[in-house]
Design a protein around this motif. Sequence first.
Motif, short mmCIF file in Angstrom:
data_model
loop_
_atom_site.label_atom_id
_atom_site.label_comp_id
_atom_site.label_asym_id
_atom_site.label_seq_id
_atom_site.Cartn_x
_atom_site.Cartn_y
_atom_site.Cartn_z
N LEU A 39 0.53 -0.91 -0.45
CA LEU A 39 0.02 0.07 -0.10
C LEU A 39 0.95 1.33 -0.25
N VAL A 45 -4.58 -4.72 -2.31
CA VAL A 45 -5.29 -4.06 -1.12
C VAL A 45 -6.38 -3.45 -1.27
N ALA A 63 -9.46 -4.17 1.26
CA ALA A 63 -10.08 -2.98 1.98
C ALA A 63 -11.66 -3.01 2.25
N ARG A 68 -15.00 -3.10 5.02
CA ARG A 68 -15.36 -1.87 5.19
C ARG A 68 -14.15 -1.18 5.83
N TYR A 69 -13.03 -1.03 4.92
CA TYR A 69 -11.88 0.49 4.85
C TYR A 69 -11.97 0.82 4.20
N PRO A 70 -11.87 1.87 4.46
CA PRO A 70 -11.97 3.13 3.03
C PRO A 70 -10.07 3.52 2.94
N VAL A 71 -9.48 3.01 1.94
CA VAL A 71 -8.34 3.51 1.20
C VAL A 71 -8.51 4.61 0.33
N PRO A 72 -8.55 5.83 0.25
CA PRO A 72 -8.67 7.06 -0.67
C PRO A 72 -7.56 7.55 -1.38
N LEU A 73 -5.93 7.02 -0.49
CA LEU A 73 -4.99 7.38 -1.51
C LEU A 73 -4.32 5.87 -2.08
N ALA A 74 -4.58 4.75 -1.84
CA ALA A 74 -4.47 3.62 -2.61
C ALA A 74 -5.37 3.02 -3.67
N ALA A 75 -6.20 4.45 -3.95
CA ALA A 75 -7.40 4.07 -4.96
C ALA A 75 -6.97 4.94 -5.64
N ALA A 76 -6.85 6.41 -5.43
CA ALA A 76 -6.01 7.48 -6.78
C ALA A 76 -5.14 6.36 -7.06
N GLU A 123 -3.28 5.77 6.64
CA GLU A 123 -4.36 5.09 5.77
C GLU A 123 -3.46 3.19 5.73
N PHE A 147 -4.86 1.42 9.09
CA PHE A 147 -5.96 -0.64 8.08
C PHE A 147 -4.79 -1.70 8.75
N PRO A 168 -4.33 13.68 -8.12
CA PRO A 168 -5.69 12.95 -7.74
C PRO A 168 -4.43 12.34 -6.43
N LEU A 169 -3.34 12.39 -6.37
CA LEU A 169 -3.08 11.65 -4.65
C LEU A 169 -3.38 12.58 -3.95
N ALA A 222 -6.94 13.51 -3.03
CA ALA A 222 -7.22 12.23 -1.83
C ALA A 222 -6.75 12.51 -0.88
N TYR A 266 -9.33 7.55 9.95
CA TYR A 266 -9.46 5.70 9.47
C TYR A 266 -9.77 4.88 10.75
N SER A 282 -13.94 3.49 10.00
CA SER A 282 -13.55 2.17 9.59
C SER A 282 -13.70 0.83 11.12
#
Lengths: 311, 311
Positions: free
Chosen positions: A186, A254, A258, A262-270, B197, B201, B266-267, B270, B295, B299
């Motif tokens: 991640l 990841v 996630a 039910r864990y949000p990962v906005p950085l990893a998603a971007a 994050e 996690f 985008p990073l 976010a 976070y 979560s």
Amino acid sequence: MSVHVENRGRGTAAVIGLGAMGLGMAQSIKRAGLDVTGYDVAQAAVERFVTEGGRGAGALREAVRDADIVVCVVVNAAQTEAVLFGPDGIAGDMKPGAVFVSSATMDPAVARRLSEKVEALGLHYLDAPISGGAARAARGELTIMASGSAEAFAAARPALDAMAAKVYELGDAAGTGAAFKMINQLLAGVHIAAACEAISFAAKQGLDLGKVYEVITASAGNSWMFENRVPHVLAGDYTPLSAIEIFVKDLGIVQDMARSERYPVPLAAAALQMYLAAAGAGMGRDDDSSLARLYAQLSGATLPDANSQKE
Amino acid sequence: MSVHVENRGRGTAAVIGLGAMGLGMAQSIKRAGLDVTGYDVAQAAVERFVTEGGRGAGALREAVRDADIVVCVVVNAAQTEAVLFGPDGIAGDMKPGAVFVSSATMDPAVARRLSEKVEALGLHYLDAPISGGAARAARGELTIMASGSAEAFAAARPALDAMAAKVYELGDAAGTGAAFKMINQLLAGVHIAAACEAISFAAKQGLDLGKVYEVITASAGNSWMFENRVPHVLAGDYTPLSAIEIFVKDLGIVQDMARSERYPVPLAAAALQMYLAAAGAGMGRDDDSSLARLYAQLSGATLPDANSQKE
């Protein structure tokens, strides 16, 4: 002849998957004095190992039949499962009491499931993802994030010592090693994307990129990945040391983990979206620092190219 | 008395803004033997400097009237502009040939505009954002990312040498220093968000967080910020060393710059959303590692708290 006898005394190992990492790991195990056989679905990879003095197998089952330790260094969970339980899978062919050392990066839940199935057959399973790159694999200086039973650790020990400068023992159940590796991936995936976002933004503003590298690596904005990958961008050299597709895979794991927790990962998603865009734009097999080229394409920034460096 | 005379010989300086950074910078300049006066809109901040042996001014213009060097360490571009050109602004009161050293983080375009207005008055302007934190400010060991004319550098030199362990000379025009600082802030802001994050996690998965810190700081997923901020999370101590609102501001500048240059971030975008959410949830004045708490709230992950650490 005496060498051969001595090798047998240190144990017998098989390495499944002779890519950039597996080849170096097989060489390191051989150098440590174990009797090692290498296998890869690509015959050329096996031949390369043989050319360098190793012993190759023509079939998966042949490689593992005598092995006390089977190190599996394939691309992902699906390939690992196929090695064990596919049509040519080895789970039924391994020696009783042998250990399966699983080094592919995967979802911890899959590692737990594979471990249960392997242990039900009277074998040991070590969840042992690796970090460090091909050069350190060849030198036997990897970092291994391992978890598993005491018996699995004991059985794998000669190979672990041969392959790694550092073995983290992270718990007695498979899945923990995999979870640590996913935390690392991640961060690594986000940091490469951030490094590329930043260096191309600097280029867009016309800054001296060599100076940016000098200042940032000495400042609070530094990361291991910025320091390691930005030189590829400065040299305009996108020869793959680690490809864009690796992080399409790993940040995908990841994101799946996630989502299910039910864990949000906005950085990893971007970051994942940028790796997907780079792969979609045709750079999937290029070095992961190619994200910098993607940012440049999207913004009109000008990055160094390899030709201008050579002049 | 002889000390006072000697001080005068090394030059006269004013420091505007005596917060965590400015106070340490004023002390460092004083320690280097300059005759320094401090000013802050908060009278308590001036009194703190006086208590520690410094000289305070009751009004902005009084502080700068005799200064060869005016170091401005306020929060942002708007405050910097008010110090110079507001109702009580000093631009018309500074000695001819004196230098205005601007250390607030700001959009490079604003730094260029302020520089032009200051230089039109026969003064010098040094674009000189800082990095390093309050402890290093107090020791005179900051990093300064500076750009400006040779005359501005020469005039500011005694204060730069007093405040900084390292002065990067990045060009002869204001704006370049600011641009380097924004590249650093983009990375720093993203890396803190990624660290939070990742560590939350890991908590969500029930991993041993101390072990995660040990493994990641020795692996490719490490960053300067992960190494520096995650200990706050492990200690459950969110006393602000640098607050969430700092990155609301700085990533806001990054986003505004990038938008006006048609450069996608985008990073950074976010990450900014997470700082905004943390501020909206009431943590704006807490340490920026509070993103980990955000976070966790989102979560159901459980992080260490300060009380459990003290037991």
